[in-house]
Scaffold this motif. Structure first.
Motif, PDB file in Angstrom:
ATOM      1  N   TRP A 118       0.730  -1.176  -0.066  1.00 29.55           N
ATOM      2  CA  TRP A 118      -0.197   0.013  -0.098  1.00 29.55           C
ATOM      3  C   TRP A 118       0.900   1.291  -0.017  1.00 29.55           C
ATOM      4  O   TRP A 118       0.461   2.468   0.051  1.00 29.55           O
ATOM      5  CB  TRP A 118      -0.827  -0.108   1.145  1.00 29.55           C
ATOM      6  CG  TRP A 118      -0.490  -0.162   2.743  1.00 29.55           C
ATOM      7  CD1 TRP A 118       0.283   0.906   3.270  1.00 29.55           C
ATOM      8  CD2 TRP A 118      -0.093  -1.132   3.496  1.00 29.55           C
ATOM      9  NE1 TRP A 118       0.704   0.469   4.440  1.00 29.55           N
ATOM     10  CE2 TRP A 118       0.701  -1.013   4.471  1.00 29.55           C
ATOM     11  CE3 TRP A 118      -0.433  -2.599   2.963  1.00 29.55           C
ATOM     12  CZ2 TRP A 118       1.063  -1.854   5.621  1.00 29.55           C
ATOM     13  CZ3 TRP A 118       0.022  -3.595   4.054  1.00 29.55           C
ATOM     14  CH2 TRP A 118       0.543  -3.211   5.024  1.00 29.55           C
ATOM     15  N   SER A 128       3.451   3.910  -1.950  1.00 30.28           N
ATOM     16  CA  SER A 128       3.781   4.622  -3.214  1.00 30.28           C
ATOM     17  C   SER A 128       5.010   5.594  -3.111  1.00 30.28           C
ATOM     18  O   SER A 128       4.703   6.302  -2.037  1.00 30.28           O
ATOM     19  CB  SER A 128       2.800   5.395  -4.032  1.00 30.28           C
ATOM     20  OG  SER A 128       1.523   4.367  -4.335  1.00 30.28           O
ATOM     21  N   PHE A 134      -1.400   4.001   1.357  1.00 29.20           N
ATOM     22  CA  PHE A 134      -3.090   4.276   1.417  1.00 29.20           C
ATOM     23  C   PHE A 134      -3.679   2.939   2.342  1.00 29.20           C
ATOM     24  O   PHE A 134      -3.243   1.818   2.033  1.00 29.20           O
ATOM     25  CB  PHE A 134      -3.574   4.138   0.054  1.00 29.20           C
ATOM     26  CG  PHE A 134      -5.024   4.108  -0.263  1.00 29.20           C
ATOM     27  CD1 PHE A 134      -5.767   5.010   0.092  1.00 29.20           C
ATOM     28  CD2 PHE A 134      -5.481   2.844  -0.478  1.00 29.20           C
ATOM     29  CE1 PHE A 134      -7.180   5.005  -0.025  1.00 29.20           C
ATOM     30  CE2 PHE A 134      -6.827   2.697  -0.734  1.00 29.20           C
ATOM     31  CZ  PHE A 134      -7.765   3.753  -0.491  1.00 29.20           C
ATOM     32  N   ASP A 180      -7.074   1.185   2.634  1.00 33.05           N
ATOM     33  CA  ASP A 180      -8.324   1.214   2.097  1.00 33.05           C
ATOM     34  C   ASP A 180      -9.399   1.012   2.947  1.00 33.05           C
ATOM     35  O   ASP A 180     -10.628   1.437   2.727  1.00 33.05           O
ATOM     36  CB  ASP A 180      -8.406   0.224   0.965  1.00 33.05           C
ATOM     37  CG  ASP A 180      -8.092  -1.343   1.356  1.00 33.05           C
ATOM     38  OD1 ASP A 180      -7.859  -1.443   2.416  1.00 33.05           O
ATOM     39  OD2 ASP A 180      -8.466  -2.282   0.432  1.00 33.05           O
ATOM     40  N   SER A 208     -10.266   4.569   4.179  1.00 39.17           N
ATOM     41  CA  SER A 208     -10.197   5.355   2.763  1.00 39.17           C
ATOM     42  C   SER A 208      -9.111   6.676   3.166  1.00 39.17           C
ATOM     43  O   SER A 208      -9.422   7.778   3.030  1.00 39.17           O
ATOM     44  CB  SER A 208     -11.539   5.945   2.555  1.00 39.17           C
ATOM     45  OG  SER A 208     -12.354   4.857   1.995  1.00 39.17           O
ATOM     46  N   ALA A 241      -5.077   8.289   3.210  1.00 37.66           N
ATOM     47  CA  ALA A 241      -3.756   8.232   2.785  1.00 37.66           C
ATOM     48  C   ALA A 241      -2.736   8.832   3.748  1.00 37.66           C
ATOM     49  O   ALA A 241      -3.370   9.802   4.516  1.00 37.66           O
ATOM     50  CB  ALA A 241      -3.547   8.791   1.507  1.00 37.66           C
ATOM     51  N   ALA A 280      -2.646  10.974  -6.507  1.00 40.39           N
ATOM     52  CA  ALA A 280      -2.686   9.423  -6.445  1.00 40.39           C
ATOM     53  C   ALA A 280      -3.670   8.901  -5.333  1.00 40.39           C
ATOM     54  O   ALA A 280      -4.255   7.968  -5.542  1.00 40.39           O
ATOM     55  CB  ALA A 280      -1.099   8.953  -6.015  1.00 40.39           C
ATOM     56  N   ASP A 312      -7.120   9.022  -6.480  1.00 36.11           N
ATOM     57  CA  ASP A 312      -7.230   7.860  -7.302  1.00 36.11           C
ATOM     58  C   ASP A 312      -7.587   6.536  -6.897  1.00 36.11           C
ATOM     59  O   ASP A 312      -8.186   5.605  -7.123  1.00 36.11           O
ATOM     60  CB  ASP A 312      -6.185   7.773  -8.529  1.00 36.11           C
ATOM     61  CG  ASP A 312      -6.277   8.975  -9.568  1.00 36.11           C
ATOM     62  OD1 ASP A 312      -6.970   9.741  -9.818  1.00 36.11           O
ATOM     63  OD2 ASP A 312      -5.173   8.859 -10.256  1.00 36.11           O
ATOM     64  N   LEU A 313      -6.833   6.196  -5.864  1.00 38.72           N
ATOM     65  CA  LEU A 313      -7.059   5.034  -4.965  1.00 38.72           C
ATOM     66  C   LEU A 313      -8.374   5.296  -3.947  1.00 38.72           C
ATOM     67  O   LEU A 313      -8.753   4.140  -3.486  1.00 38.72           O
ATOM     68  CB  LEU A 313      -5.785   4.980  -3.843  1.00 38.72           C
ATOM     69  CG  LEU A 313      -4.470   4.592  -4.759  1.00 38.72           C
ATOM     70  CD1 LEU A 313      -3.488   4.867  -3.781  1.00 38.72           C
ATOM     71  CD2 LEU A 313      -4.891   3.269  -5.249  1.00 38.72           C
TER      72      LEU A 313
END
Length: 119
Positions: A12, A14, A32, A34, A37, A39, A66, A69-70
């Motif tokens: 997770w 980047s 991130f 999930d 929700s 980051a 980014a 977008d995730l």
């Protein structure tokens, strides 16, 4: 910096590397989560001789895009200087200028991305 960004972190995470004239100038690492929700910027750093050129701002904007977008509804970070040239109060002011909010007694700062969320 590229090696650090590409290192096998967690699935997770980047990494974003900024380059100036072909040279690495800055790094931002973003997680991130999930389930929430959310980051989290867990590292942002610009080499001293590249500071004042909006490199951190560009890195942060890329990370926010980014994160959206995730599916992130918010992005958070802990304000802490990574070197002796960075002042905590200036750093918090810079994060505030980027839309982050937080209690002055805490290093935790957050930015709501849900108003920018278009899915």
């Amino acid at each position: 910096m590229r090696a650090r960004a590409d290192r096998e972190w967690r699935v997770w995470t980047s990494g974003f590397v900024a380059r100036v004239d072909g040279r690495e100038a800055g790094l931002l690492m973003l997680d991130f989560y999930d389930r929430t929700s959310t980051a989290k910027v867990h590292e942002i750093f610009v080499l001293k001789h590249y500071r004042g050129r909006s490199i951190a701002k560009v890195l942060m904007m890329r990370a926010e895009a980014a994160a959206q977008d995730l599916g992130a509804r918010s992005i958070e970070l802990e304000a802490h200087p990574l070197d002796e040239w960075t002042n905590l109060s200036r750093l918090r002011c810079w994060y505030s200028s980027m839309g982050f909010n937080g209690n002055p007694d805490s290093r935790l700062m957050m930015k709501d991305l849900s108003s920018r969320y278009n899915r």
